[in-house]
Each structure stands twice: as structure tokens, then as C-alpha cells.
Write an enzyme that holds these catalytic residues in place. Structure first.
Site, PDB file in Angstrom:
ATOM      1  CE  LYS A  88      14.091  65.593  75.295  1.00  0.00           C
ATOM      2  NZ  LYS A  88      14.144  66.780  74.425  1.00  0.00           N
TER       3      LYS A  88
ATOM      4  CG  MET B  47      57.569  60.566  71.656  1.00  0.00           C
ATOM      5  SD  MET B  47      59.198  60.263  72.362  1.00  0.00           S
ATOM      6  CE  MET B  47      58.767  59.950  74.074  1.00  0.00           C
TER       7      MET B  47
ATOM      8  CD  GLU C 186      30.107  67.120  74.412  1.00  0.00           C
ATOM      9  OE1 GLU C 186      31.080  67.523  73.726  1.00  0.00           O
ATOM     10  OE2 GLU C 186      28.940  67.549  74.252  1.00  0.00           O
TER      11      GLU C 186
ATOM     12  CG  PHE D  99      18.840  66.897  65.011  1.00  0.00           C
ATOM     13  CD1 PHE D  99      19.802  67.429  64.149  1.00  0.00           C
ATOM     14  CD2 PHE D  99      18.723  67.433  66.285  1.00  0.00           C
ATOM     15  CE1 PHE D  99      20.608  68.480  64.551  1.00  0.00           C
ATOM     16  CE2 PHE D  99      19.527  68.489  66.695  1.00  0.00           C
ATOM     17  CZ  PHE D  99      20.477  69.014  65.823  1.00  0.00           C
ATOM     18  CD  GLN D 100      22.259  67.267  68.416  1.00  0.00           C
ATOM     19  OE1 GLN D 100      21.644  67.162  69.462  1.00  0.00           O
ATOM     20  NE2 GLN D 100      23.161  68.222  68.201  1.00  0.00           N
TER      21      GLN D 100
HETATM   22  C1  LIG Z   1      45.523  62.356  70.176  1.00  0.00           C
HETATM   23  C2  LIG Z   1      46.889  62.011  69.735  1.00  0.00           C
HETATM   24  N1  LIG Z   1      47.300  62.349  68.504  1.00  0.00           N
HETATM   25  C3  LIG Z   1      48.552  62.054  68.105  1.00  0.00           C
HETATM   26  C4  LIG Z   1      49.410  61.383  68.925  1.00  0.00           C
HETATM   27  C5  LIG Z   1      50.810  61.020  68.453  1.00  0.00           C
HETATM   28  N2  LIG Z   1      51.807  61.682  69.288  1.00  0.00           N
HETATM   29  C6  LIG Z   1      52.451  61.043  70.293  1.00  0.00           C
HETATM   30  S1  LIG Z   1      53.514  62.024  71.108  1.00  0.00           S
HETATM   31  C7  LIG Z   1      53.159  63.324  70.115  1.00  0.00           C
HETATM   32  C8  LIG Z   1      53.834  64.652  70.311  1.00  0.00           C
HETATM   33  C9  LIG Z   1      53.439  65.308  71.553  1.00  0.00           C
HETATM   34  O1  LIG Z   1      53.878  66.633  71.499  1.00  0.00           O
HETATM   35  P1  LIG Z   1      53.804  67.569  72.754  1.00  0.00           P
HETATM   36  O2  LIG Z   1      52.470  67.471  73.385  1.00  0.00           O
HETATM   37  O3  LIG Z   1      54.244  68.924  72.359  1.00  0.00           O
HETATM   38  O4  LIG Z   1      54.794  66.895  73.769  1.00  0.00           O
HETATM   39  P2  LIG Z   1      56.368  66.660  73.728  1.00  0.00           P
HETATM   40  O5  LIG Z   1      56.590  65.309  73.117  1.00  0.00           O
HETATM   41  O6  LIG Z   1      56.973  67.758  72.929  1.00  0.00           O
HETATM   42  O7  LIG Z   1      56.746  66.691  75.160  1.00  0.00           O
HETATM   43  C10 LIG Z   1      52.213  62.972  69.150  1.00  0.00           C
HETATM   44  C11 LIG Z   1      51.733  63.878  68.093  1.00  0.00           C
HETATM   45  C12 LIG Z   1      48.928  61.027  70.191  1.00  0.00           C
HETATM   46  N3  LIG Z   1      49.660  60.335  71.067  1.00  0.00           N
HETATM   47  N4  LIG Z   1      47.686  61.364  70.586  1.00  0.00           N
END
Ligand SMILES: Cc1ncc(C[n+]2csc(CCOP(=O)(O)OP(=O)(O)O)c2C)c(N)n1
Lengths: 164, 554
Positions: free
Chosen positions: B160, B467, B48, B110-111
Site C-alpha cells: 500500500k 462426471m 475474486e 492484518f490481511q
Molecule cells: C473445483 C473442483 N472441484 C472438484 C472437481 C472434481 N470434479 C470433476 S467433474 C466433477 C463433477 C461436476 O459436476 P457438474 O458440474 O454437475 O457437471 P456434470 O459432470 O454433471 O456435467 C467434479 C466434482 C473439479 N474438477 N473442480
């Protein structure tokens, strides 16, 4: 930082109160008091909200409230000439005898009514501005306040608005 | 006589909805039964969250309101991240959820989940409909709220029994008229006058534009104002594409990973014309040091944004397109002989960050840019991949760049690119992903295959949560705590679902790899093993002033 009094006219619909109060908590605004009930317009309610903050913060509160779809109008009546009241019920420890007499004396000075008497306590009802209720609370504390509720402030602007 | 479920489908059709993204369950079965032969396309996603993101991508690419559908409880809760993402980026979205019957509401049935309660803070408005006769009007109002003013998500929760209730007679649906909701579109004439006067007097003006410009369709008006009065333009992440990146007045992106030109220009400008922006902390850095010498004109459709983060001299509440047109109409052509533009131009030319050794991610993006036309839609995940795409791809049109700006949602990009491709079947849709983000909604490869969605996935694969690793490198003494990812055979996974793929490990292979990716007819996953510790520069450390950039060459 000072208390602002807001009038918030809202649709009388389920969930509106939680939308409004949720907005305050989520954005870190502190509600001092909130009173709500139906008002002169059918289908609407009026909230009187007292909120503490500097002008910029209050401006933001008003704008965020206005963004809620169920909020029809927000007015800051802090600077207006208003009449404001709060109602409080206070259950004070007061055994028959000298103590009780003293409590009743204090009550009469504050124009509080005694609305219930039991062997160990009495219940006072007092209406007035918030400072008066604060003062009464302070005085009664030495006798022992068993329970204390207040409605929160409600306010109306004086005079006739828009010729009505 | 009609059922509530039927009234919902009728309502969606009345609003011109053609495609919805969803996932069934017990509490929405009456709606699914109606969808069985409704003249609406329902796209079955694999999670979803992806339904919400796909509807969001559909909306951003097309400008129409996206629609997603889920069942009660877990289904509804899985929409939450997608709804929050749309909320933060002001994307028009209508989410419909099933709910337990009204007789069981509040019983922890439920749900059951209190999805209207859960989504209060992340929707523009929401409805729990208890009377089937109201559905038609609620749908009308919901689309009106989602698509007007400052756009955003609206949720409709349908128990529902409300879906199965018979409504007779069917009430007529009125034009949406909500007494508590009247957006302002025209700017106040006196404020417009004041803005005009400031523009005429300014020596070092700067336009600072954001997502609101894209949403209001004000790209042409921004350019007209900029060209008429020779004002350079800095764009937020969300505003990219509104002004062509290679326009001489374009300074590119402003903010934490913005260009020198944009960040220096805002520091030195004497007039900041902020349009459809919200002075986000990722843009302003330390807010007191943001445009410290400037008078500020702020144009926004949401009054609550004006003065929220930064004091404003001239507030103009209104639609960016209308307000800019009103301002421009009162201005004559203006030259700027004071050297502001040449100074800006020098910043534009100097100080490009050094390319990474080895397989340089910026180079991958530049080569992609060279291969694709102006119509191509680029979607990103979140992280370094997002910033490299924003910095190095040259966006020339609005709605060709879809990214999760406000919430920064990893896992957004892949489903959003599917939604965008449904909105624009004839255009190239390319996702720039990180290996971490792509794994957050990788199951949508199933959707891609089932519906033959030809999205192109380019993974800038550094085997890190890049990042976060970059922050650990710079600010936590290289202690890479839980940011290394084990290698994944993305090509193998793609093939297992039935999608073509290729891995690239050599800089010389990037060109051929991209050509194969974009030359193949259907979907494609290109796994590019980039330099593992490449960083995004320049960078303004969190909380620093906007002109205190690190990672500049000179
Ligand atoms: C749902 C979610 N969880 C955690 C983060 C924190 N976060 C920001 S950038 C990042 C790393 C992203 O890694 P990747 O997708 O491999 O991309 P890269 O930076 O290596 O290009 C994280 C964990 C986020 N932005 N969103």
C-alpha cells in the site's frame, strides 16, 4: 542415475533462491547440494547445484530452470574438466589425551585444520572434493561428531573459457 | 510527480488495457481511487476467483492479455484458483494485488498473505514491488512476459505504501529486455528439414494439435499443411476449433473422451506431428501405448514440453505458426494412395455411441449447434457437460471454445463467459454448465445483471456431480458417495437476481427452450433436466491404452 553438477547463473534478486529450490521440490527433483554466492558478473549470482537423476530427468531439470525468468544461463558441467571443492566444519568429541591425539592425526592426514579447541571437543576445517569429506566424516564418527556442517559443492571449469 | 497507484494505471493504459476485472479492499484503495476517473473500464465481480476467470475468458476470446485486480490477503488468495487455471492452459493474464505496507511485510499484519510465495508455482513470473519508481517498468515487463513465448499469468504485488509513494521524476519506461527470457520463435532449419523429409516418407501420418495452435494463431497454417499433404488432424480439448470440425480431414477430439477415429489413428500412425500440445495424460492414456509405431515430430514454443512425457525424434522449438509455414513451404502437394485416409474415414463413420434414453444431453448440444452461428463462443464448466459440449458441438473457428483443460476448474465457465462477452460484445456467448459447477460461481449472476451481460447459460442438470458419479458407476461399483445434489430452482435464483430463465424437462421442450434462451435479448438461464445417469462415451479408463475404449456401440 548419477550426480550431475549444474552451474546456474541467476539475477541477484530477492526470491530467486526460493524460486529455484521451490522448482526442485515441486517437480520432485532431488537436490544433493546447492551452493550460491555472487560471481564475476555484477548483479548476478552463480549457483552450483548437484542433482541426482538419469539423463532425461536432468534434461527436464535444466529446461525447467531455464524457464525461470531470473535464470540467465544453465550449464551442465558434469562432463567437463572441473575443479570442485567443498568446505566442512566438524566439531569432534575429543578430550585431552589419547583420543584427541588420534583425532589430530586423522586430521593431519586429511589436511584438515584445527580451528578451535575446547576442553571436550575440537573443531576441524576441511576443504576438498565431496568424497574426501565423506571419508573424513566416516573416520571421525567413531570419536563422536557433535556437529557437522558442509557448504555444498562449488565447482569451476578448468582452463580459460572464451579467451578470458 | 505521480503516485505509485497512478503509475500502475498509466502502465495498464500504455499496454492498451481497456477492461479489468476486480474487487476492492483496504490494501488496494489507492488504486481504486485512481480508477474512479481513469479511462479504463473496471468490472466489479462478486468474488475474486471470478475476476481471475473473467480476465482469463477475456484473454482466451480476444487473444489479448486479461487483467484482474484484488486486495491483499483474502482477496489475493481468492485469485489463486483462477491464476492456476490460466497457468495450466497458458493463458496470458496479469493479476495485480494489493499488499500490506512494506513496513509491515512479514509481520502477519492484518490481511497479509505472501501471495508472491503462494503463486511461485502457478505463475510464469511474479513481482513484489518495493519501490514505486519501478512500477512502470514492472508493468511493461509483466505484459511482455505474459503475452510472449509460452503465454501465462504474471502477478504484480503492490504494497500500500508503494501505491501512495510519490515518484519524482517519473522514470521513462523502456522496451522490455530481460536477459533471462528470450523465447525462440523460428524453428531450427535443420529440424524443419528433417520434419519435411519424414512427412514426405510417411505412409500413415497424423497431425495432433492443441492449445498452442490456437495461442499462436496457427489455425490456417495447420489446415494448409493438412490439405497439401492429406494428413488427418486430431485435436486435443484445448485445440478444438483450430480446424473446422466438419472438415473431411478433421478427426475431432483425441484422448480419454476422444473419437474412435482420433484414438485409433494415433495408435496406428507411423508419423505423429504434434503441434502445440503437451502429451497430457488425459490425451495419451498409457503413454507407452500412445503412437507406439510412430516417429514423433514435436513443435512447441516451450522447450521444456519437448520430450517431457514422450520421447521425440524431431524436436522443433518455435512458434507453431512460423514453424508450420516453414515446413509447408518446403512441401509439394502429396496424395496418399495407400488407403490410410479411407481407413481413417471408416473409423469416422463407425462406432458412434448410442444416444442416452430420455433427455439426451448430446442432443441438447447438437440443437444448440444448429441454432448458433460460427462466431458464437461456447464456454463450458467442468465435468460431463464439458465433454458433451466438446464432443457434440461443431467448432469451426479458433477462440470459439473456452474451457478449463489443464486444471479442470469447476466454476471456471460462468465467470469466463462473462469475460468473453466483455471481449466480444457483439457475439453470442453461451455457457454449457453442470448443476454442480454452476453453483461454484453462481453469485456472478449479480455481475451479469449489473453490467447487462447477455450470456446464455445452458445447464445440463442431472442432479449429480455427473462426471464423478460416472466414475463411481464404472469403477466403484455404483457406490454414489456424496455425488448426488439436491434439486435447485435455478430459474428462481436467476429471477431473484433479475435474469430470465426457463426449465425444460421434456425432450420436446428442448428446441423451444433453446430458442427462447437465444432469442431473449439479455442473459438467460436454461435449466435442462437431462437423463440423470447419462454417461460420456466413448471413454478410455485412466491408465489404459488410448485405443482401449469402453462404451462403443459396435
Ligand atoms: C473445483 C473442483 N472441484 C472438484 C472437481 C472434481 N470434479 C470433476 S467433474 C466433477 C463433477 C461436476 O459436476 P457438474 O458440474 O454437475 O457437471 P456434470 O459432470 O454433471 O456435467 C467434479 C466434482 C473439479 N474438477 N473442480
Amino acid at each position: 542415475m548419477r550426480p550431475h553438477t549444474l552451474h546456474v547463473l541467476v539475477e541477484n534478486r530477492a526470491g530467486v533462491l526460493s524460486r529455484v529450490s521451490g522448482l526442485f521440490s515441486r517437480r520432485g527433483f532431488n537436490i544433493e547440494s546447492l551452493a550460491v554466492g555472487t560471481c564475476e558478473e555484477p548483479g548476478m549470482s552463480r549457483m552450483t547445484i548437484v542433482v541426482l537423476g538419469d539423463d532425461a530427468r536432468i534434461e527436464q531439470v535444466k529446461k525447467q530452470l531455464n524457464k525461470l525468468i531470473d535464470v540467465i544461463k544453465v550449464s551442465d558441467i558434469t562432463e567437463q574438466s572441473t575443479v570442485a571443492r567443498e568446505l566442512a566444519l566438524i566439531k569432534v568429541a575429543a578430550e585431552p589425551g589419547e583420543g584427541r591425539a588420534e583425532v589430530m592425526q586423522v586430521a593431519s592426514i586429511f589436511r584438515a585444520q584445527i580451528i578451535d579447541v575446547s576442553p571436550k571437543s575440537i573443531i576441524l576445517q576441511v576443504a576438498g572434493d565431496s568424497e574426501k569429506i565423506d571419508a573424513l566424516e566416516r573416520l571421525l564418527r567413531q570419536y563422536g561428531i557433535k556437529e557437522f556442517v558442509r557448504t555444498g559443492k562449488i565447482a569451476l571449469m578448468r582452463g580459460m573459457k572464451g579467451g578470458r | 510527480m505521480k503516485t505509485g497507484a497512478r503509475l500502475l494505471v498509466d502502465g495498464l493504459q500504455r499496454e492498451g488495457v481497456e477492461t479489468i476485472f476486480g474487487y476492492p479492499g483496504g490494501a488496494v484503495l489507492p488504486v481504486y481511487d485512481e480508477l474512479y476517473d481513469a479511462p479504463l473500464r473496471h468490472v466489479l465481480v462478486r468474488h475474486e476467483q471470478a475476476a481471475a476467470h473473467a480476465a482469463d475468458g477475456y484473454a482466451r476470446a480476444s487473444g489479448k492479455t486479461g487483467v484482474c485486480l484484488a486486495t491483499s490477503g483474502p482477496g489475493a488468495c481468492n485469485l489463486v484458483t483462477g491464476i492456476a487455471t490460466a497457468y495450466m492452459d497458458s493463458v496470458p493474464l496479469v493479476a495485480v494485488t494489493g499488499q500490506v505496507p512494506t513496513t509491515m511485510l512479514g509481520n502477519d499484519a492484518f490481511q497479509e498473505s505472501d501471495i508472491t510465495g503462494i503463486t511461485f508455482p502457478i505463475t510464469k513470473h511474479n513481482y513484489l514491488v518495493k519501490d514505486a519508481a519501478e512500477i512502470g517498468q514492472v508493468v511493461r515487463d509483466a505484459f511482455y512476459i505474459a503475452g510472449t513465448g509460452r503465454q501465462g499469468p504474471v502477478l504484480i504485488d503492490l504494497p500500500k505504501d508503494v501505491m501512495t509513494a510519490q515518484v519524482d521524476p517519473v522514470p521513462e519506461v523502456q522496451e522490455a529486455r530481460l536477459r533471462g527470457y528470450q523465447p525462440t520463435y523460428e524453428g531450427h532449419p535443420r529440424q524443419v528439414e528433417r520434419a519435411v523429409a519424414l512427412i514426405q516418407e510417411a505412409e500413415r501420418p497424423l497431425l495432433y494439435i492443441g492449445g498452442g495452435v490456437v495461442a499462436s494463431g496457427a489455425a490456417a497454417e495447420v489446415l494448409a499443411l493438412a490439405e497439401l499433404t492429406a494428413i488427418p488432424v486430431a485435436s486435443t480439448l484445448m485445440g478444438l476449433g483450430a480446424v473446422p470440425c466438419d472438415h473431411p480431414l478433421s478427426l475431432g477430439m483425441i484422448g480419454m473422451h476422444g473419437t474412435e477415429a482420433a484414438n485409433f489413428a494415433v495408435t496406428e500412425c507411423d508419423l505423429l506431428i504434434a503441434v502445440g500440445v503437451r502429451f497430457d495424460d488425459r490425451v495419451t492414456g498409457r503413454v507407452e501405448a500412445f503412437a507406439p509405431q510412430a516417429a514423433v515430430v514435436h513443435i512447441d514454443i516451450d522447450p521444456a514440453e519437448i520430450g517431457k512425457n514422450k520421447p521425440v525424434d524431431v524436436p522443433i522449438v518455435g512458434d507453431a505458426r512460423l514453424v508450420l509455414a516453414a515446413i509447408t513451404a518446403k512441401l509439394a502437394r502429396q496424395e496418399r494412395g495407400n488407403g490410410w485416409l479411407s481407413r481413417v474415414r471408416r473409423w469416422q463413420e463407425e462406432n458412434a455411441p448410442a444416444p442416452a434414453a430420455g433427455l439426451d444431453p448430446a442432443g441438447v448440444i447438437r440443437q444448440m449447434n444448429a441454432l448458433l452461428d460460427d462466431e458464437a463462443i461456447i464456454v463450458s464448466e467442468v465435468g460431463q457437460n464439458q465433454m458433451w459440449a466438446a464432443q457434440h458441438y461443431c467448432f469451426r473457428r479458433p477462440r470459439t471454445w473456452l474451457t478449463s483443460g489443464g486444471l479442470g476448474t469447476m466454476g471456471y465457465g460462468f465467470p469466463a463467459s462473462i469475460g468473453a462477452q466483455f471481449a466480444c460484445p457483439d457475439r453470442t456467448v453461451a455457457l454449457v454448465a453442470g448443476d454442480g459447477s454452476f453453483q461454484m460461481n453462481i453469485q456472478e449472476l449479480g455481475t451479469v445483471v449489473e453490467y447487462k451481460v447477455p450470456v446464455k447459460v445452458v445447464i445440463l442438470n442431472n442432479l449429480y456431480l455427473g462426471m464423478v458419479r460416472q466414475w463411481q458407476e464404472l469403477f466403484y461399483d455404483r457406490r454414489y458417495s456424496y455425488t448426488e445434489l439436491s434439486p435447485v430452482d435455478f430459474v428462481g435464483i436467476a429471477r431473484a437476481y433479475g435474469v430470465e430463465g426457463r426449465r425444460v424437462e421434456d425432450p420436446d421442450e428442448v428446441g423451444p427452450g433453446l430458442e427462447e434462451c437465444f432469442g431473449t435479448e439479455g442473459a438467460f438461464v436454461l435449466d435442462v433436466r437431462i437423463e440423470r445417469e447419462a454417461n460420456v462415451f466413448p471413454m478410455v479408463p485412466a491408465g489404459a491404452a488410448i485405443n482401449e475404449m469402453i462404451g462403443r456401440r459396435g
